[in-house]
Write an enzyme that holds these catalytic residues in place. Sequence first.
Site, PDB file in Angstrom:
ATOM      1  N   THR A  51     -24.990  74.158  53.603  1.00 48.43           N
ATOM      2  CA  THR A  51     -24.373  74.991  54.650  1.00 48.43           C
ATOM      3  C   THR A  51     -24.505  74.250  55.958  1.00 48.43           C
ATOM      4  OG1 THR A  51     -26.495  76.124  54.789  1.00 48.43           O
ATOM      5  CG2 THR A  51     -24.775  77.200  53.531  1.00 48.43           C
ATOM      6  N   THR A 100     -23.617  74.594  59.068  1.00 47.07           N
ATOM      7  CA  THR A 100     -24.112  75.136  60.341  1.00 47.07           C
ATOM      8  C   THR A 100     -25.642  75.252  60.332  1.00 47.07           C
ATOM      9  OG1 THR A 100     -23.544  77.337  59.518  1.00 47.07           O
ATOM     10  CG2 THR A 100     -22.034  76.359  61.114  1.00 47.07           C
ATOM     11  N   ASP A 101     -26.248  75.306  59.144  1.00 50.45           N
ATOM     12  CA  ASP A 101     -27.712  75.343  59.077  1.00 50.45           C
ATOM     13  C   ASP A 101     -28.339  73.992  59.402  1.00 50.45           C
ATOM     14  OD1 ASP A 101     -28.127  78.012  58.503  1.00 50.45           O
ATOM     15  OD2 ASP A 101     -28.080  77.732  56.340  1.00 50.45           O
ATOM     16  N   SER A 102     -27.595  72.910  59.195  1.00 50.31           N
ATOM     17  CA  SER A 102     -28.145  71.600  59.568  1.00 50.31           C
ATOM     18  C   SER A 102     -27.700  71.193  60.975  1.00 50.31           C
ATOM     19  CB  SER A 102     -27.742  70.522  58.556  1.00 50.31           C
ATOM     20  OG  SER A 102     -26.354  70.456  58.358  1.00 50.31           O
ATOM     21  N   PRO A 153     -29.332  73.872  64.394  1.00 48.85           N
ATOM     22  CA  PRO A 153     -30.711  73.708  64.883  1.00 48.85           C
ATOM     23  C   PRO A 153     -30.909  72.470  65.742  1.00 48.85           C
ATOM     24  CG  PRO A 153     -30.617  73.502  62.478  1.00 48.85           C
ATOM     25  CD  PRO A 153     -29.277  73.956  62.925  1.00 48.85           C
TER      26      PRO A 153
END
Lengths: 393, 407
Positions: A167, A169-171, A174
């Site tokens: 996913t 946007t999770d990497s 942040p």
Amino acid sequence: MILAGVKVLELGAGAAGPVATKVLAEHGARVVRIESAGRPDFLRTLFLRQNEHGLDGSPMYVLLNPNKECVSLNLKKPEAVDLVKRLVEWADVVCENFAPGVMGRFGLDAALLREIKPQLIVASGCLFGQTGPQRSYPGFGGQGSAIAGFNHLTGWPDREPHGPYATITDSLSPRYVAVAILAALLHRRRTGEGSTIDLSQIESGVYSLSELVVRWSAAGDSVGRAGNSSETCAPHGVYPCAGDDRWIAIAVEDDEQWSALVGEMRSPELADLDRFAERAAVDTRLSAWTAEQEPHALMARLQGAGVPAGVVQNTRDLLDDPQLAQRGHWVPLRHHPLGEMPFERAGFRLSESAGGLERPGPNLGEHNRAVLGGILGLSDAEIDRLIADEVVS
Amino acid sequence: MLGALDGVRVIEVGDESGALAGKILGDLGADVIKVEPPGGDLRARRAPFLGGARDPERSLPWLALHTSKRGVTLDLESERGRELFARLAAQADVVLETEGRAAFEARGIGFERLREEHAGLVWCSVTPFGGDGPYAGYRGGDLVVVAMGGNAAMTGDPDRPPVRCALPTAFYHAGPEAVIGILMALLGREEGGRGQHVDVSLQECQLQTLLSQPGQFAVHQRLSKRTGGKLGRTREIWPTRDGWVTFGLRGGPARIPNLLATVQYMDECGMAPDWLREMDWSSYDPNALEEGDLGRLEGAFAAFFAARTMRELYEEALKRRILLAPCNDAREIVEHPQLRERELFVTLEYPELGAAIEHPDFFAKMEPRPIHVSRRAPHIGEHNAEVLGALGLGTQELEGLAREGVL
């Protein structure tokens, strides 16, 4: 370590929250996570059915939270919230990624925390941001990637969208949380002022995709799935190699690289071809040539000739990659109870402040005494009482 | 309005892999000076072009990635150009480049040489594989890095080659990652006064998209493969009447309430078969289902989604707290009511191009020093007089340099 002395209090769950502070912990910041046994971080629950170690048995949690400490507090108890407020007074940065409103329900919203400590940096990093009509939409990274446009852009034009593996946007998001925190720390060193950061995972994805927005807005050009083709390079694709599911990426950026590739292929008749107009024919010839070759040897040969090429590396390749080994990318650390695992360094090295990974992600409540005793100065007897009253749980 | 990095000066030189890092620093308030070769960087000023005809001043990717920067042209292959670069760097806090340290050392304007006079200088290199190691000299753009970083192997359909995102996600990860390193080096400098080298590897940045999957493999020994629109065993991408949505049939306590809400929605529309309405979700685990039962389950959801539009499904998902999202294209993103409400987009005027173009304005809302686009991307050499003039060069000298091809 370059961030020695920087104190971070972290609340939240999942991947996007902990990844933001992982790089800070790697470079010397002291990061204390507040969690609870009653409502555990869902990253801790991902593997519950497959291991006998309960909430301490999730490799993903352990791998994404190295160098951090964990204190377990039941925030439904007012006394636990008071302890968090005391930790806020200790902290330089509070970083959270709950859904909007959750911190407020605990009595810990950003405005209130900044009142407790005006020079505090409060960073919130939920899916849609703290304001707006859809802020409470309950999605995860999979939804964020789709809404921000990455799925629509990934795959083959004649097939359904995919989204890049995992996913994105999770990497991605942040890293922007960490950027904002560090910029705010720099600002505070100069002015003494704190900051409030309201980051939407989706918006930071769209910001990265500025090219998509600009092309649409300026010219009504809607970029879509394009397989591996490129508007500026040809050939540009992923070609088969010898072995099961083995592939190599080749990207020819200019005529010089093209003539080098044609030379390696010993196919001088290709040199005069219009490599853009005849993409399909070139790809067919190239695939026939690569198909019999071992991918890493072919990469070395093409790179030696100045042609950009890279093996489509699978997980085993990554763990054996001599470049990553030389860079010290993998750091083996032993976790109890899961055993030794390869932890990952950040994407950069500082020449004079190396940073490093020393401890695996914490078990639930592992640092209750170190934090409550060591930071807040509570006695063992007081901590025992808090445990008995299920404030610490 | 002042940004958090007000007063920080950055010299950015190099290709598209470093452009986002420079943009982030500029949008945070730093004074970013982009150095291009005389005539402009024709590779970074790439297609497509506003109006269609090839014109480096109308490159849309350039306009997108170089906001909040000033632009100068310098020929780094000439003695005079290198001398001016060194003088610019002497007044800067950060040099951001994409060729690697050695290329600048070979020109006599390397980090070690420049820091002799300017101990506080921070030097950031963004390269495909980092500055040391056996692949340090290897070339690669987005596709090569996405392959070598492990993401491509697991992206795409099992019956086709691995595939990438049409826009460069390798550069998107390296952009903020480089800025993290740069800001840490700036923070460290406040203490001891000395800057340092930030050595960014696009490959290592790309590995982060895997969210620790290789480390998990070391424990589980399960190799992930390309599964197309599926995640594990279950479908994630579903066709609707006018596009696709993501929706997972995965289990777990965080997800089961949304599956129940979806069945309720289907039932209200008369599209939940009896067996589905009566299904016990409390122990639902898609990995434990028989192939036939999983097929029947997916078939019921697929038929429901296929009869509706993306927008209709998403609006109900918002009301009912269902984990469903549209696979948005550019138009849907720009029109998204949540992003509009938060004023994510800013319109920049380009009178010389006869255009007004929307850009994302920020990656986060930050107070009291907001992040925002402070100016449009520079024309080729637009700020030569302003920037080099501040070094003490007069008009005649600048004209001479332009004639000699240094600018």
